[in-house]
Design an enzyme around this catalytic site. Structure first.
Site, PDB file in Angstrom:
ATOM      1  N   GLY A  90       0.853  -1.181   0.000  1.00 10.40           N
ATOM      2  CA  GLY A  90       0.000   0.000   0.000  1.00 10.40           C
ATOM      3  C   GLY A  90       0.887   1.228   0.000  1.00 10.40           C
ATOM      4  O   GLY A  90       2.050   1.165   0.407  1.00 10.40           O
TER       5      GLY A  90
ATOM      6  N   GLN B 186       3.481   9.862   0.874  1.00  9.04           N
ATOM      7  CA  GLN B 186       4.737   9.099   0.946  1.00  9.04           C
ATOM      8  C   GLN B 186       5.669   9.383  -0.228  1.00  9.04           C
ATOM      9  O   GLN B 186       6.834   8.990  -0.189  1.00  9.04           O
ATOM     10  CB  GLN B 186       4.450   7.593   1.039  1.00  9.04           C
ATOM     11  CG  GLN B 186       3.757   7.225   2.343  1.00  9.04           C
ATOM     12  CD  GLN B 186       3.590   5.723   2.454  1.00  9.04           C
ATOM     13  OE1 GLN B 186       2.568   5.191   2.058  1.00  9.04           O
ATOM     14  NE2 GLN B 186       4.599   5.039   2.968  1.00  9.04           N
TER      15      GLN B 186
ATOM     16  N   CYS C 285       6.216   0.059   7.200  1.00 14.86           N
ATOM     17  CA  CYS C 285       5.856   1.209   6.376  1.00 14.86           C
ATOM     18  C   CYS C 285       7.054   1.592   5.517  1.00 14.86           C
ATOM     19  O   CYS C 285       8.170   1.666   6.039  1.00 14.86           O
ATOM     20  CB  CYS C 285       5.453   2.372   7.282  1.00 14.86           C
ATOM     21  SG  CYS C 285       4.939   3.837   6.381  1.00 14.86           S
ATOM     22  N   LEU C 286       6.810   1.845   4.234  1.00 12.73           N
ATOM     23  CA  LEU C 286       7.916   2.245   3.359  1.00 12.73           C
ATOM     24  C   LEU C 286       8.552   3.552   3.830  1.00 12.73           C
ATOM     25  O   LEU C 286       9.701   3.822   3.517  1.00 12.73           O
ATOM     26  CB  LEU C 286       7.413   2.405   1.915  1.00 12.73           C
ATOM     27  CG  LEU C 286       6.843   1.142   1.256  1.00 12.73           C
ATOM     28  CD1 LEU C 286       6.402   1.451  -0.168  1.00 12.73           C
ATOM     29  CD2 LEU C 286       7.851   0.008   1.280  1.00 12.73           C
TER      30      LEU C 286
ATOM     31  N   HIS D 106      -4.081   1.737   8.021  1.00 13.55           N
ATOM     32  CA  HIS D 106      -2.694   2.223   8.008  1.00 13.55           C
ATOM     33  C   HIS D 106      -2.517   3.275   6.911  1.00 13.55           C
ATOM     34  O   HIS D 106      -1.960   4.355   7.156  1.00 13.55           O
ATOM     35  CB  HIS D 106      -1.739   1.034   7.795  1.00 13.55           C
ATOM     36  CG  HIS D 106      -0.310   1.419   7.584  1.00 13.55           C
ATOM     37  ND1 HIS D 106       0.694   1.045   8.458  1.00 13.55           N
ATOM     38  CD2 HIS D 106       0.305   2.142   6.612  1.00 13.55           C
ATOM     39  CE1 HIS D 106       1.850   1.544   8.021  1.00 13.55           C
ATOM     40  NE2 HIS D 106       1.638   2.203   6.903  1.00 13.55           N
ATOM     41  N   GLU D 107      -3.005   2.944   5.699  1.00  5.32           N
ATOM     42  CA  GLU D 107      -2.817   3.879   4.578  1.00  5.32           C
ATOM     43  C   GLU D 107      -3.615   5.169   4.789  1.00  5.32           C
ATOM     44  O   GLU D 107      -3.118   6.254   4.501  1.00  5.32           O
ATOM     45  CB  GLU D 107      -3.217   3.219   3.252  1.00  5.32           C
ATOM     46  CG  GLU D 107      -2.364   2.028   2.867  1.00  5.32           C
ATOM     47  CD  GLU D 107      -0.866   2.303   2.872  1.00  5.32           C
ATOM     48  OE1 GLU D 107      -0.466   3.455   2.601  1.00  5.32           O
ATOM     49  OE2 GLU D 107      -0.092   1.379   3.170  1.00  5.32           O
TER      50      GLU D 107
ATOM     51  N   HIS E  77      -2.068   7.818   6.861  1.00  6.33           N
ATOM     52  CA  HIS E  77      -1.092   8.684   6.188  1.00  6.33           C
ATOM     53  C   HIS E  77      -1.732   9.989   5.718  1.00  6.33           C
ATOM     54  O   HIS E  77      -1.066  11.017   5.645  1.00  6.33           O
ATOM     55  CB  HIS E  77      -0.480   7.972   4.976  1.00  6.33           C
ATOM     56  CG  HIS E  77       0.634   7.022   5.312  1.00  6.33           C
ATOM     57  ND1 HIS E  77       1.800   7.435   5.912  1.00  6.33           N
ATOM     58  CD2 HIS E  77       0.769   5.690   5.123  1.00  6.33           C
ATOM     59  CE1 HIS E  77       2.611   6.386   6.070  1.00  6.33           C
ATOM     60  NE2 HIS E  77       2.002   5.314   5.599  1.00  6.33           N
TER      61      HIS E  77
HETATM   62 NI    NI Z   1       2.859   3.411   5.656  1.00  3.75          NI
END
Ligand code: NI
Length: 183
Positions: free
Chosen positions: A49, A54, A103-104, A145-146, A149
């Site tokens: 995701g 991000q 998380c990236l 989670h997404e 952001h």
């Molecule tokens: Ni993340």
């Protein structure tokens, strides 16, 4: 293919509320291009995701795509690509489930996060059509989670017990067998 630079923890846009996508931007080449960059960047880093902040684009756009046998989340059930524009989330089942999240934008860290186990998402697709998704179990966690952001929230903010934070290596070594908390 355009892999964008990832915004990582400490980047101010990861802590900002992302802006609504204006209706006149739907179905445009520019929005399509942002979504392609998000997809390319997510896949290049084996993510499941990604949210626009991000890649330092402060807009309410999220992609989720869980491949079969994801290298980062090996046990996760596959999900085809979904593009969410201006998503709104409603909790359907507040009973909480715990998953080890990564998380990236937070390199080399996993943490155990408890979240409601079922949610409904109302959103627009790229063309501006109204859509709805019901998500439960791991997908419900990925969705939440997404969408965090878009509010400037990172998963580490939701780790209640900081002894359940680990490097990826230590997560695999010490915690992966903890079946309640996998993947
Ligand atoms: Ni993340």
């Amino acid at each position: 293919m355009a892999v964008a630079e990832l915004a990582t923890i400490g980047h101010p846009l990861l802590r900002a509320r992302a802006a609504e996508v204006p209706q006149e931007r739907l179905a445009t080449a520019e929005l399509g291009s942002l979504v392609r960059d998000l997809g390319d960047t997510m896949r290049a880093h084996d993510g499941i995701g990604i949210a626009a902040p991000q890649i330092a684009e402060s807009e309410r756009v999220v992609l989720i795509e869980i491949p079969q046998d994801s290298p980062r989340y090996p046990g996760a059930q596959a999900e085809p690509l979904i593009v969410f524009v201006n998503p709104v989330l409603t909790v359907l089942d507040a009973c909480e489930q715990g998953y080890w999240e990564g998380c990236l934008s937070v390199p080399d860290l996993r943490g155990l996060v408890w979240r409601p186990r079922a949610v409904r998402v109302e959103y627009q697709d790229l063309e501006g059509r109204d859509c709805e998704l019901l998500a439960e179990d791991f997908l419900a966690t990925v969705v939440q989670h997404e969408f965090d952001h878009l509010e400037g929230v990172l998963f580490i903010d939701r780790v209640r017990d900081t002894s359940k934070l680990a490097t990826v290596d230590n997560y695999r070594k010490y915690w992966l067998e903890d079946s309640e908390a996998a993947p």
